[in-house]
Design an enzyme around this catalytic site. Structure first.
Site, PDB file in Angstrom:
ATOM      1  CD  GLU A 176      -3.129  -0.925   2.148  1.00  0.00           C
ATOM      2  OE1 GLU A 176      -4.298  -1.231   1.846  1.00  0.00           O
ATOM      3  OE2 GLU A 176      -2.811  -0.528   3.287  1.00  0.00           O
ATOM      4  CD  GLU A 283      -3.863  -5.463   2.093  1.00  0.00           C
ATOM      5  OE1 GLU A 283      -4.633  -4.779   2.833  1.00  0.00           O
ATOM      6  OE2 GLU A 283      -2.630  -5.387   2.148  1.00  0.00           O
TER       7      GLU A 283
END
Length: 349
Positions: A176, A283
């Protein structure tokens, strides 16, 4: 006429021979590896060995005790994603996931016939949009040293996996990272340096096995402007990668999935057409107390990724589904307090 009959007879014999040969071959069809065409349905399970070590018990719906990985596989999960930290602590929630522990878990998953994704955080603990802390051992390193650190750490972990007989199908360089990684040197405000760090991870991965697909991963998969900004810069600075990875958590953006699923679909399609890359939701998660809503969300996300043109949508991975709330404190798990999987996971079947 005689020559014609002989020719006709020979042709008939040849035709029968060819048909017989074809039928014989049909009995032993060529087996095509499933990874060439199968959709990845995954789970990130970095907490699993710690849960087992602290005595957490996993059960099937009939009450029988079962291995946690097997329970996931029984629900259609065919891929395991594993985070790896550089020098982690022994904290049950915020530690572990070292090189050696990652190799052990990857081997265990492989032995169950599951596909492997490795997620490099390049930190001693969590790296995400709010924090990208350097490992303590790298804290005072120059940028040139950090480039070597990224290459060497990536190569070392993947080589250890290779020696153990595991070659991951995918490798994430950073976790991320809309704001970059290894702050401050790798902050995305200095994209030229971030690009160099990412490329070191790419090069190390391909040095192990050129067939491994390298993922660059940012959050808010429904936010097309964020993705265009990041990957336009990645193009400008010649970042090398194969797959665009997304997180998608309606819970964290405080909206129901029904209000953003179309935005996720649009972004998936746009990334493929704009950059020519494959895409993957690496995710995803929903509130464990909202079982039906989470299941419906998963069904919708899987459908969105499968709908990406030309089979460029590779799969969907649930983050820590086994991380039951009383053990982990994590609201977006997909497990019940009695040790049984949430029915929400049936979306993967």
């Amino acid at each position: 006429m005689k020559n014609f009959r002989i020719s006709l007879l020979f042709s008939s014999i040849l035709l029968v021979s060819m048909l017989f040969s074809s039928c014989t071959k049909a009995q032993t069809p060529v087996v095509i590896p499933p990874t060439l065409f199968s959709f990845s349905k995954g789970a990130d399970v970095g907490w699993l060995p710690q849960m087992e070590a602290t005595g957490f018990q996993f059960y099937d719906t009939d009450g029988s005790k079962k291995d946690g990985l097997q329970l996931l596989k029984d629900r259609g999960i065919n891929t395991i994603r594993l985070r790896v930290w550089v020098n982690p602590s022994n904290d049950k929630i915020n530690g572990h996931c070292s090189k050696d522990e990652t190799v052990a878990m990857a081997l265990r998953a492989k032995n169950l016939g599951m596909r492997i994704m490795i997620d490099f955080h390049y930190s001693d603990s969590w790296a995400d949009p709010s924090k990208q802390n350097k490992p303590s051992a790298w804290a005072n390193h120059s940028f040139t040293q950090l480039l070597n650190d990224v290459y060497n750490h990536t190569f070392e972990v993947l080589n250890a996996l290779k020696i153990a007989g595991v070659t991951p199908e995918w490798v994430q360089i950073g976790n991320e990272i809309p704001g970059g990684m290894l702050w401050p040197e790798g902050n995305s405000s200095n994209f030229a340096q971030l690009a160099q760090l990412l490329n070191k991870g790419y090069d190390a991965t391909k040095a192990i096995d050129a067939s491994i697909k390298v993922i660059v991963h940012i959050d808010e998969g429904n936010n097309n402007s964020k993705f265009r900004w990041f990957f336009d810069n990645a193009t400008t600075y010649n970042v090398k990668y194969d797959v665009i990875g997304m997180s998608y958590y309606p819970y964290w953006i405080k909206s129901d999935y029904t209000t953003t699923i179309a935005d996720l679909q649009n972004n998936l399609n746009d990334m493929v057409s704009r950059y020519g890359k494959e895409v993957m939701v690496v995710e995803v998660g929903g509130d464990y107390t909202l079982v039906q809503n989470t299941k419906d969300m998963l069904v919708a996300v899987i459908a969105a990724v499968k709908a990406v043109p030309n089979n460029k949508g590779l799969g969907v991975i649930y983050w820590e589904p086994e991380g039951e709330k009383t053990w982990s404190g994590y609201q977006l798990n997909a497990w019940q307090s009695d040790g049984k999987p949430s029915p929400a996971l049936d979306a993967f079947k």
